[in-house]
Scaffold this motif. Sequence first.
Motif, PDB file in Angstrom:
ATOM      1  N   THR A 116       7.443 -33.822  83.991  1.00 35.41           N
ATOM      2  CA  THR A 116       6.868 -34.847  84.863  1.00 35.41           C
ATOM      3  C   THR A 116       6.570 -36.115  84.072  1.00 35.41           C
ATOM      4  O   THR A 116       6.900 -37.224  84.504  1.00 35.41           O
ATOM      5  N   ARG A 117       5.961 -35.982  82.921  1.00 35.57           N
ATOM      6  CA  ARG A 117       5.651 -37.144  82.084  1.00 35.57           C
ATOM      7  C   ARG A 117       6.922 -37.828  81.605  1.00 35.57           C
ATOM      8  O   ARG A 117       7.012 -39.054  81.568  1.00 35.57           O
ATOM      9  N   LEU A 118       7.927 -37.052  81.256  1.00 30.10           N
ATOM     10  CA  LEU A 118       9.202 -37.613  80.824  1.00 30.10           C
ATOM     11  C   LEU A 118       9.861 -38.408  81.948  1.00 30.10           C
ATOM     12  O   LEU A 118      10.295 -39.542  81.746  1.00 30.10           O
ATOM     13  N   VAL A 119       9.907 -37.835  83.136  1.00 32.90           N
ATOM     14  CA  VAL A 119      10.583 -38.496  84.262  1.00 32.90           C
ATOM     15  C   VAL A 119       9.830 -39.742  84.706  1.00 32.90           C
ATOM     16  O   VAL A 119      10.444 -40.789  84.965  1.00 32.90           O
ATOM     17  N   ILE A 120       8.501 -39.675  84.790  1.00 36.87           N
ATOM     18  CA  ILE A 120       7.708 -40.854  85.179  1.00 36.87           C
ATOM     19  C   ILE A 120       7.944 -41.994  84.184  1.00 36.87           C
ATOM     20  O   ILE A 120       8.241 -43.125  84.573  1.00 36.87           O
ATOM     21  N   GLY A 121       7.804 -41.709  82.913  1.00 35.19           N
ATOM     22  CA  GLY A 121       8.035 -42.730  81.893  1.00 35.19           C
ATOM     23  C   GLY A 121       9.458 -43.233  81.907  1.00 35.19           C
ATOM     24  O   GLY A 121       9.721 -44.429  81.753  1.00 35.19           O
ATOM     25  N   ASN A 122      10.404 -42.334  82.126  1.00 35.41           N
ATOM     26  CA  ASN A 122      11.803 -42.709  82.132  1.00 35.41           C
ATOM     27  C   ASN A 122      12.141 -43.606  83.310  1.00 35.41           C
ATOM     28  O   ASN A 122      12.917 -44.558  83.164  1.00 35.41           O
ATOM     29  N   LEU A 123      11.603 -43.319  84.479  1.00 30.89           N
ATOM     30  CA  LEU A 123      11.850 -44.179  85.651  1.00 30.89           C
ATOM     31  C   LEU A 123      11.311 -45.591  85.415  1.00 30.89           C
ATOM     32  O   LEU A 123      11.965 -46.574  85.775  1.00 30.89           O
ATOM     33  N   ILE A 124      10.143 -45.682  84.822  1.00 25.87           N
ATOM     34  CA  ILE A 124       9.567 -47.005  84.536  1.00 25.87           C
ATOM     35  C   ILE A 124      10.443 -47.752  83.535  1.00 25.87           C
ATOM     36  O   ILE A 124      10.802 -48.921  83.753  1.00 25.87           O
ATOM     37  N   LEU A 125      10.819 -47.091  82.442  1.00 23.20           N
ATOM     38  CA  LEU A 125      11.686 -47.739  81.446  1.00 23.20           C
ATOM     39  C   LEU A 125      13.041 -48.118  82.026  1.00 23.20           C
ATOM     40  O   LEU A 125      13.578 -49.188  81.728  1.00 23.20           O
ATOM     41  N   ALA A 126      13.608 -47.247  82.865  1.00 22.97           N
ATOM     42  CA  ALA A 126      14.919 -47.530  83.459  1.00 22.97           C
ATOM     43  C   ALA A 126      14.850 -48.747  84.375  1.00 22.97           C
ATOM     44  O   ALA A 126      15.765 -49.582  84.370  1.00 22.97           O
ATOM     45  N   CYS A 127      13.778 -48.878  85.137  1.00 24.59           N
ATOM     46  CA  CYS A 127      13.624 -50.051  86.013  1.00 24.59           C
ATOM     47  C   CYS A 127      13.491 -51.330  85.200  1.00 24.59           C
ATOM     48  O   CYS A 127      14.123 -52.346  85.517  1.00 24.59           O
ATOM     49  N   VAL A 128      12.692 -51.285  84.148  1.00 20.48           N
ATOM     50  CA  VAL A 128      12.516 -52.463  83.289  1.00 20.48           C
ATOM     51  C   VAL A 128      13.834 -52.827  82.612  1.00 20.48           C
ATOM     52  O   VAL A 128      14.256 -53.989  82.614  1.00 20.48           O
ATOM     53  N   ALA A 129      14.522 -51.831  82.055  1.00 18.24           N
ATOM     54  CA  ALA A 129      15.790 -52.088  81.363  1.00 18.24           C
ATOM     55  C   ALA A 129      16.851 -52.592  82.333  1.00 18.24           C
ATOM     56  O   ALA A 129      17.659 -53.466  81.977  1.00 18.24           O
ATOM     57  N   ALA A 130      16.876 -52.074  83.549  1.00 18.62           N
ATOM     58  CA  ALA A 130      17.844 -52.535  84.542  1.00 18.62           C
ATOM     59  C   ALA A 130      17.597 -54.001  84.902  1.00 18.62           C
ATOM     60  O   ALA A 130      18.535 -54.782  85.021  1.00 18.62           O
ATOM     61  N   GLY A 131      16.342 -54.372  85.061  1.00 15.23           N
ATOM     62  CA  GLY A 131      16.021 -55.772  85.362  1.00 15.23           C
ATOM     63  C   GLY A 131      16.407 -56.705  84.230  1.00 15.23           C
ATOM     64  O   GLY A 131      17.029 -57.748  84.451  1.00 15.23           O
ATOM     65  N   VAL A 132      16.062 -56.328  83.014  1.00 12.30           N
ATOM     66  CA  VAL A 132      16.399 -57.151  81.853  1.00 12.30           C
ATOM     67  C   VAL A 132      17.917 -57.235  81.676  1.00 12.30           C
ATOM     68  O   VAL A 132      18.468 -58.301  81.396  1.00 12.30           O
ATOM     69  N   SER A 133      18.601 -56.111  81.863  1.00 11.08           N
ATOM     70  CA  SER A 133      20.056 -56.111  81.685  1.00 11.08           C
ATOM     71  C   SER A 133      20.751 -56.935  82.766  1.00 11.08           C
ATOM     72  O   SER A 133      21.777 -57.556  82.504  1.00 11.08           O
ATOM     73  N   TYR A 134      20.198 -56.961  83.976  1.00 13.63           N
ATOM     74  CA  TYR A 134      20.789 -57.802  85.023  1.00 13.63           C
ATOM     75  C   TYR A 134      20.738 -59.269  84.624  1.00 13.63           C
ATOM     76  O   TYR A 134      21.737 -59.981  84.706  1.00 13.63           O
ATOM     77  N   VAL A 135      19.575 -59.704  84.184  1.00 15.22           N
ATOM     78  CA  VAL A 135      19.416 -61.108  83.789  1.00 15.22           C
ATOM     79  C   VAL A 135      20.336 -61.450  82.617  1.00 15.22           C
ATOM     80  O   VAL A 135      21.040 -62.462  82.634  1.00 15.22           O
ATOM     81  N   ALA A 136      20.364 -60.589  81.606  1.00 18.49           N
ATOM     82  CA  ALA A 136      21.194 -60.846  80.425  1.00 18.49           C
ATOM     83  C   ALA A 136      22.679 -60.853  80.779  1.00 18.49           C
ATOM     84  O   ALA A 136      23.425 -61.736  80.344  1.00 18.49           O
ATOM     85  N   ALA A 137      23.115 -59.870  81.565  1.00 15.25           N
ATOM     86  CA  ALA A 137      24.533 -59.802  81.941  1.00 15.25           C
ATOM     87  C   ALA A 137      24.919 -60.977  82.824  1.00 15.25           C
ATOM     88  O   ALA A 137      26.000 -61.560  82.664  1.00 15.25           O
ATOM     89  N   HIS A 138      24.053 -61.353  83.763  1.00 15.50           N
ATOM     90  CA  HIS A 138      24.365 -62.490  84.637  1.00 15.50           C
ATOM     91  C   HIS A 138      24.515 -63.774  83.829  1.00 15.50           C
ATOM     92  O   HIS A 138      25.443 -64.549  84.042  1.00 15.50           O
ATOM     93  N   ARG A 139      23.600 -63.989  82.908  1.00 18.21           N
ATOM     94  CA  ARG A 139      23.687 -65.190  82.071  1.00 18.21           C
ATOM     95  C   ARG A 139      24.939 -65.175  81.196  1.00 18.21           C
ATOM     96  O   ARG A 139      25.595 -66.199  81.035  1.00 18.21           O
ATOM     97  N   ALA A 140      25.281 -64.030  80.641  1.00 15.50           N
ATOM     98  CA  ALA A 140      26.466 -63.929  79.777  1.00 15.50           C
ATOM     99  C   ALA A 140      27.744 -64.177  80.562  1.00 15.50           C
ATOM    100  O   ALA A 140      28.626 -64.928  80.120  1.00 15.50           O
ATOM    101  N   VAL A 141      27.852 -63.575  81.747  1.00 14.33           N
ATOM    102  CA  VAL A 141      29.067 -63.755  82.549  1.00 14.33           C
ATOM    103  C   VAL A 141      29.148 -65.179  83.080  1.00 14.33           C
ATOM    104  O   VAL A 141      30.224 -65.789  83.091  1.00 14.33           O
ATOM    105  N   ALA A 142      28.018 -65.736  83.497  1.00 13.45           N
ATOM    106  CA  ALA A 142      28.028 -67.129  83.974  1.00 13.45           C
ATOM    107  C   ALA A 142      28.424 -68.079  82.847  1.00 13.45           C
ATOM    108  O   ALA A 142      29.199 -69.024  83.062  1.00 13.45           O
ATOM    109  N   ALA A 143      27.942 -67.831  81.644  1.00 18.08           N
ATOM    110  CA  ALA A 143      28.328 -68.657  80.495  1.00 18.08           C
ATOM    111  C   ALA A 143      29.809 -68.487  80.188  1.00 18.08           C
ATOM    112  O   ALA A 143      30.499 -69.452  79.859  1.00 18.08           O
ATOM    113  N   TYR A 144      30.305 -67.277  80.305  1.00 16.19           N
ATOM    114  CA  TYR A 144      31.735 -67.046  80.074  1.00 16.19           C
ATOM    115  C   TYR A 144      32.567 -67.787  81.102  1.00 16.19           C
ATOM    116  O   TYR A 144      33.589 -68.388  80.778  1.00 16.19           O
ATOM    117  N   GLU A 145      32.126 -67.752  82.370  1.00 21.80           N
ATOM    118  CA  GLU A 145      32.854 -68.458  83.423  1.00 21.80           C
ATOM    119  C   GLU A 145      32.908 -69.954  83.150  1.00 21.80           C
ATOM    120  O   GLU A 145      33.887 -70.615  83.481  1.00 21.80           O
TER     121      GLU A 145
END
Length: 169
Positions: A116-145
């Motif tokens: 339970t502790r692993l999954v709760i912590g993992n869901l929080i980290l996954a949401c944070v990492a997904a948000g950060v990765s969206y911003v980083a990937a969007h900026r990288a692809v937009a710069a490439y374009e």
Amino acid sequence: MILRRVGTLFDRVRAELHRSFTEEYSSRETAGSFSLGVFITMLPTLGTGLLAFVVLAWAFERINRIAMFASVIVFNPVVKWGVYGTSFTLGTFILGPVPGVSPSSVSLAAGPAIVTRLVIGNLILACVAAGVSYVAAHRAVAAYERRELGVVSAVTGAVGDDGPADDSE
């Protein structure tokens, strides 16, 4: 002969990356695909996340498969051990320590509380990492374009392409 085949392979990879980043998918679709891949890859799926990738790629044509599968490179099995350790620590911080368990003595009875502790912590980290990765990937692809970032050249250069990198394909 081998060098020619390798050169042809790198040219195909470069062309596919260029097409993926500029022609087939928008920067938002590419960033969303990478972010979704990061979210799934960070979860403790014991390898079934790759099956989820295949199902999602088959079910939705607007998912950039290259971007989604690239997340596996970022969050590979070596890195995931650190993610799991951090997830458990975060879950323990939020829910408190597992009753009756110390670092020197762990029993199977404590399994559900630990998971339970692993999954709760993992869901929080996954949401944070997904948000950060969206911003980083969007900026990288937009710069490439805009041709401000030679992503294709950097990727093909990192894998050993000795030929001149040309982004104008």
